[in-house]
Scaffold this motif. Sequence first.
Motif, PDB file in Angstrom:
ATOM      1  N   GLU A 188     -32.312  83.426  28.187  1.00 36.83           N
ATOM      2  CA  GLU A 188     -31.717  82.657  29.277  1.00 36.83           C
ATOM      3  C   GLU A 188     -31.243  83.599  30.374  1.00 36.83           C
ATOM      4  OE1 GLU A 188     -28.071  80.642  28.139  1.00 36.83           O
ATOM      5  OE2 GLU A 188     -27.936  81.915  26.381  1.00 36.83           O
ATOM      6  N   PRO A 189     -30.914  83.059  31.539  1.00 36.46           N
ATOM      7  CA  PRO A 189     -30.485  83.925  32.643  1.00 36.46           C
ATOM      8  C   PRO A 189     -29.284  84.808  32.289  1.00 36.46           C
ATOM      9  CG  PRO A 189     -30.965  81.727  33.464  1.00 36.46           C
ATOM     10  CD  PRO A 189     -31.034  81.655  31.965  1.00 36.46           C
ATOM     11  N   GLY A 234     -32.967  87.653  30.659  1.00 34.05           N
ATOM     12  CA  GLY A 234     -34.322  87.495  30.166  1.00 34.05           C
ATOM     13  C   GLY A 234     -34.598  88.164  28.838  1.00 34.05           C
ATOM     14  N   ARG A 292     -31.171  73.327  35.221  1.00 31.16           N
ATOM     15  CA  ARG A 292     -31.928  74.251  34.384  1.00 31.16           C
ATOM     16  C   ARG A 292     -33.076  73.510  33.729  1.00 31.16           C
ATOM     17  NH1 ARG A 292     -28.833  78.796  31.660  1.00 31.16           N
ATOM     18  NH2 ARG A 292     -27.004  79.058  32.945  1.00 31.16           N
ATOM     19  N   SER A 293     -34.140  74.253  33.463  1.00 30.23           N
ATOM     20  CA  SER A 293     -35.216  73.767  32.605  1.00 30.23           C
ATOM     21  C   SER A 293     -34.987  74.402  31.242  1.00 30.23           C
ATOM     22  CB  SER A 293     -36.576  74.184  33.152  1.00 30.23           C
ATOM     23  OG  SER A 293     -36.810  73.557  34.392  1.00 30.23           O
ATOM     24  N   HIS A 307     -34.954  78.395  25.218  1.00 33.42           N
ATOM     25  CA  HIS A 307     -35.252  79.167  26.414  1.00 33.42           C
ATOM     26  C   HIS A 307     -34.766  78.338  27.586  1.00 33.42           C
ATOM     27  CE1 HIS A 307     -38.372  81.056  29.320  1.00 33.42           C
ATOM     28  NE2 HIS A 307     -37.218  81.649  29.398  1.00 33.42           N
ATOM     29  N   SER A 308     -34.006  78.968  28.471  1.00 33.65           N
ATOM     30  CA  SER A 308     -33.420  78.266  29.602  1.00 33.65           C
ATOM     31  C   SER A 308     -33.696  79.050  30.878  1.00 33.65           C
ATOM     32  CB  SER A 308     -31.903  78.147  29.380  1.00 33.65           C
ATOM     33  OG  SER A 308     -31.267  77.655  30.525  1.00 33.65           O
ATOM     34  N   SER A 309     -34.092  78.332  31.926  1.00 32.19           N
ATOM     35  CA  SER A 309     -34.332  78.950  33.235  1.00 32.19           C
ATOM     36  C   SER A 309     -33.578  78.163  34.296  1.00 32.19           C
ATOM     37  CB  SER A 309     -35.830  78.916  33.590  1.00 32.19           C
ATOM     38  OG  SER A 309     -36.577  79.613  32.627  1.00 32.19           O
ATOM     39  N   LYS A 310     -32.860  78.884  35.150  1.00 28.22           N
ATOM     40  CA  LYS A 310     -32.172  78.217  36.266  1.00 28.22           C
ATOM     41  C   LYS A 310     -33.172  77.933  37.372  1.00 28.22           C
ATOM     42  CE  LYS A 310     -27.496  79.992  35.948  1.00 28.22           C
ATOM     43  NZ  LYS A 310     -26.450  80.756  36.630  1.00 28.22           N
ATOM     44  N   HIS A 311     -32.973  76.827  38.036  1.00 22.97           N
ATOM     45  CA  HIS A 311     -33.782  76.539  39.214  1.00 22.97           C
ATOM     46  C   HIS A 311     -33.298  77.415  40.358  1.00 22.97           C
ATOM     47  CE1 HIS A 311     -36.201  72.950  37.994  1.00 22.97           C
ATOM     48  NE2 HIS A 311     -35.397  73.109  36.969  1.00 22.97           N
TER      49      HIS A 311
END
Length: 141
Positions: A44-45, A49, A114-115, A134-138
């Motif tokens: 995640e952020p 990563g 987040r996705s 797994h997390s990703s910020k927009h």
Amino acid sequence: MSDSSKTRFEQQIVGLTEQLLKAIFTQNIDEYRKLCDASLTAIEPETFGRVIRGLEFHELFMRCVGRPNTTVRWQILHPTVHALGDGAAVIAYEQLVQFLDPSLPNPSPKQSLRSVTRVWHRQSDGQWRTVHFHSSKHVNN
């Protein structure tokens, strides 16, 4: 997908994910531990990563980062569940968090999107626990 068109299995996985997010946002570490495998892995952020393992990283965030005077509203958007046999599932969703901190001068609503992809596993004791996410910020957050 409306609630009525989701299978019972999909509803169960979405419900578990909602329970987990509630535990996180209310800083309920005991409930968080019940819903997570002790060897949970995450990318995640906040980890830049990198893969982290275990619950300590997230428990520290839950203890130190959350502010009790902050109003938080969260929502799971567009959940998609994939069954991986009887004992495993993957859920992909967008996590919208809206918050307002009344301690700030001229507080205004803020939001974060987040996705997230999360893997659930039914363990030998019959309980479902998340084993990876797994997390990703927009970008516009």
